[in-house]
Each structure stands twice: as structure tokens, then as C-alpha cells.
Design an enzyme around this catalytic site. Structure first.
Site, mmCIF file in Angstrom:
data_model
loop_
_atom_site.group_PDB
_atom_site.id
_atom_site.type_symbol
_atom_site.label_atom_id
_atom_site.label_comp_id
_atom_site.label_asym_id
_atom_site.label_seq_id
_atom_site.Cartn_x
_atom_site.Cartn_y
_atom_site.Cartn_z
ATOM 1 N N LYS A 113 30.882 43.849 36.724
ATOM 2 C CA LYS A 113 31.006 42.444 36.350
ATOM 3 C C LYS A 113 31.578 41.635 37.511
ATOM 4 O O LYS A 113 31.059 40.601 37.893
ATOM 5 C CB LYS A 113 31.921 42.339 35.122
ATOM 6 C CG LYS A 113 31.887 40.993 34.474
ATOM 7 C CD LYS A 113 32.721 40.994 33.212
ATOM 8 C CE LYS A 113 34.154 41.345 33.528
ATOM 9 N NZ LYS A 113 35.099 41.093 32.460
ATOM 10 N N LYS A 169 48.792 42.900 39.535
ATOM 11 C CA LYS A 169 48.752 41.646 38.763
ATOM 12 C C LYS A 169 49.797 40.654 39.279
ATOM 13 O O LYS A 169 49.539 39.451 39.351
ATOM 14 C CB LYS A 169 48.987 41.925 37.276
ATOM 15 C CG LYS A 169 47.858 42.682 36.618
ATOM 16 C CD LYS A 169 46.773 41.743 36.128
ATOM 17 C CE LYS A 169 45.397 42.364 35.979
ATOM 18 N NZ LYS A 169 45.338 43.670 35.357
ATOM 19 N N LYS A 190 28.542 50.219 42.966
ATOM 20 C CA LYS A 190 28.357 50.229 41.521
ATOM 21 C C LYS A 190 27.958 48.874 40.955
ATOM 22 O O LYS A 190 28.319 47.839 41.492
ATOM 23 C CB LYS A 190 29.696 50.610 40.887
ATOM 24 C CG LYS A 190 29.706 51.984 40.286
ATOM 25 C CD LYS A 190 31.102 52.380 39.874
ATOM 26 C CE LYS A 190 31.641 51.570 38.722
ATOM 27 N NZ LYS A 190 32.836 52.190 38.133
#
Ligand code: TRP
Length: 330
Positions: free
Chosen positions: A197, A111, A194
Site C-alpha cells: 500500500k 512512530k 513487494k
């Protein structure tokens, strides 16, 4: 009976991969365990959601999970911010959280790299809040993906540290809930791995039929098999994987057969069938999501009763922890 707990981020929508993945386990958990599910709205503050959107995000994700089968009669379902005991425990656990350990957390380092301008203390202590979520209920198992395993390890460290410092055997060591082997991984429609989103290749449970048709139509294909019994390329295999989940055995056999005989020019039909069968699965869920979402009275009841149950359990932990740490009233 074992206690299982899972936190759900109030971001985005559920897609087909979530439905056949984590959801299947959640439904099993609520049958077999003393289970707690909550919307981690406090955690979502690290990225400063728009105040006008925060509540809607919680409403959407809560409605989606209930529409998929999470049952307030079977599991304790609540919103994290409704449980002040978690926040209090978070403060106490902060004293057992060496900064060196937090600084080394992979999710934190990621992050910081992604958003160097938004490195706040809430982000830094994200794992402490997550530990409070888990330890407030002394959970045995936490179903987590790979990206969350380190957080769980940190939770165990706090549990151990607490027990050690106060010479008690109070907190259990929560372990990762191992998903069943039979779990289907739903691939994306773009031939990549996969469905996800962030991959932009997902079919959402809230997609209307037209959108589903459009997305399936746009799935990557080619000119057809290059002979009999040839291996399928990944992107074709992916379509079959989804077909196996949403269609009947006959339908799957029919298309397997077309593939194996080496015929061409049937991908259009396959996609039509696939879209139709996906819609058969998603349409009723979509209707339920909308019903629940627009039913304030129901959502109020679910979250109120969930919070009552959760607070009862969490306040017991907080009381005992305070006592162990030496807080006393006059
Ligand atoms: N950090 C989890 C995620 O990003 C969400 C979460 C918050 C959670 N608290 C939790 C998961 C407690 C399991 C247990 O997905």
C-alpha cells in the site's frame, strides 16, 4: 487443537499481495486450528481516525476478509472493541509492563520519530493491548510479519512475568506462526520489490476492471529481450511472477517462450492478458465485498455471534486472571 489468533488493522484495502500472501495462510489456519480473527479498531485509535470513518473502515476490511474466504462458521471473527474483557485485561497487564521495555520498542521509536507531536500513552502501551488481545485467548500461534515480532516477544515477557509473579503456569508463550515456504510474494508493478500500500504499486481487490487495466498497462517494461535466453530484468520477472499466479500454465509457457526466443513487441499482449486474468480473480471478490458491505443484517449477525464466542473465551481468562491476582467479591 492449537489456537491461532490474528489482529487486522482497519486501514486501507486488500491488494493482490495480501490475497496471495497472508490470506492463504488465514484460510489454512481456519481449517486446521481453533482460529480467532479480529479487527483491531482500538489499536487504530492511536492515529485518531475520523469518527465518521472509523466504522466504515471496520466495515470495509471485515467485508473484504469475509469475501476472500474467512468463514464465520469456521473461525471466530469479531471486532476488538466489542470485547470489553480485552480492555480489562489490558489494564491488568499494564502492571507487568516496565516502561523501559516499552520505550525500547522499535515500532514506538519509529512512530515518535515520524510523529513527534502525537506521542500518546495509547501509542506507548500499544504492545500491552496487543498482549491482551493474544493472552485473552491464550493463543499458541500468532501469524505476524517482521514488524510485529517484537510485540510478540513482549507478549511472551508478560506471560512469563505473570506466571512468575503469581507462581502459576497459567499463560502459554505464544509463538509466531511460520508461514508456509510455498508462499508467493507478489511484486509491485513498478519494478521494485513487494506489492504494498505504502509503495503505491498495488492492485486492490476493489479496483474496477478499467483501473486494473490502467495499472497493468503502466507497469514498467523496456524494448524487449536483448537476445535468446537472456536473464529477465526484475521488472519483467515481476510481471511473470504475477502471471504465474493468475493465469494458466499454457499462457505462462507461451510468454516464457516468447521471452526465450528473444522476440520483441509482445509486451502489449502480455499486459492485456495479465490484466484480463487479474480481473478474472478480482471481479468476483469485488462483487462479494460489495454484497457483504451493503448487507447490514449479515454483518450484524457475524459480529454479534463472533463477539459472543470471543467474550465467552476471554471472560474465562479474565475471571481466572482476577482470581490468581487476588480479586474477590464480597
Ligand atoms: N499490531 C498488528 C498490526 O499492526 C495488529 C494487531 C493488533 C495484532 N493486535 C494483534 C496482530 C494481536 C496479531 C495479534 O498489524
Amino acid at each position: 487443537m492449537k489456537t491461532v489468533l490474528s489482529g487486522i488493522r482497519p486501514t486501507g484495502n486488500l491488494h493482490l499481495g495480501n490475497y496471495y500472501g497472508a490470506m492463504v495462510n488465514f484460510l489454512k489456519m481456519q481449517e486446521e486450528c481453533n482460529s480467532f480473527f479480529f479487527i483491531a479498531d482500538l489499536h487504530s485509535l492511536t492515529t485518531h481516525p475520523d469518527p465518521g470513518m472509523l466504522h466504515e473502515n471496520v466495515r470495509n476490511i471485515l467485508s473484504a476478509y469475509i469475501a476472500c474466504g474467512l468463514d464465520p462458521e469456521k473461525a471466530t471473527i469479531y471486532v476488538q472493541s466489542d470485547i470489553p474483557e480485552i480492555v480489562q485485561l489490558y489494564l491488568l497487564l499494564n502492571m507487568l509492563a516496565p516502561v523501559g521495555e516499552l520505550r525500547k520498542t522499535v515500532s514506538f521509536k519509529d512512530k515518535v520519530r515520524q510523529n513527534p507531536d502525537n506521542v500518546n500513552a495509547g501509542l506507548f502501551t500499544y504492545p500491552v493491548l496487543m498482549a491482551a488481545d493474544i493472552l485473552a485467548f491464550n493463543a499458541d500461534y500468532v501469524p505476524v510479519g517482521k514488524d510485529q515480532e517484537q510485540h510478540l516477544e513482549i507478549t511472551r515477557n508478560y506471560a512469563k512475568r505473570f506466571n512468575h509473579r503469581y507462581h502459576v503456569e497459567y499463560f502459554k508463550q505464544p509463538t509466531a506462526y511460520v508461514f508456509g515456504q510455498e508462499l508467493v510474494k507478489i511484486p509491485g508493478l513498478d519494478g521494485s520489490g513487494k506489492m504494498g500500500k505504502s509503495e503505491g504499486n498495488a492492485i486492490y481487490l476493489t479496483d474496477d476492471p478499467k483501473t486494473v487495466e490502467k495499472k497493468v498497462k503502466g507497469a514498467l517494461t523496456d524494448n524487449g529481450p536483448e537476445g535468446q535466453d537472456t536473464p529477465k530484468p526484475d521488472y519483467i520477472e515481476n510481471l511473470f511472477t504475477i502471471l504465474k499466479v493468475v493465469s494458466t500454465a499454457e499462457v505462462v509457457a507461451h510468454y516464457e517462450n516468447l521471452w526465450n526466443t528473444g522476440e520483441t513487441k509482445w509486451y502489449g499482449n502480455l499486459k492485456k492478458q495479465l490484466a484480463e486474468d487479474i480481473i478474472k480473480v478480482t471481479a468476483p471478490i469485488r462483487d462479494r465485498i460489495n454484497d457483504i458491505k451493503n448487507n447490514d443484517a449479515y454483518l450484524r449477525k457475524v459480529t454479534k455471534e463472533g463477539a459472543e464466542k470471543a467474550r465467552e473465551r476471554a471472560s474465562k481468562t479474565l475471571r481466572e486472571v482476577r482470581e490468581i491476582m487476588g480479586f474477590k467479591s464480597f
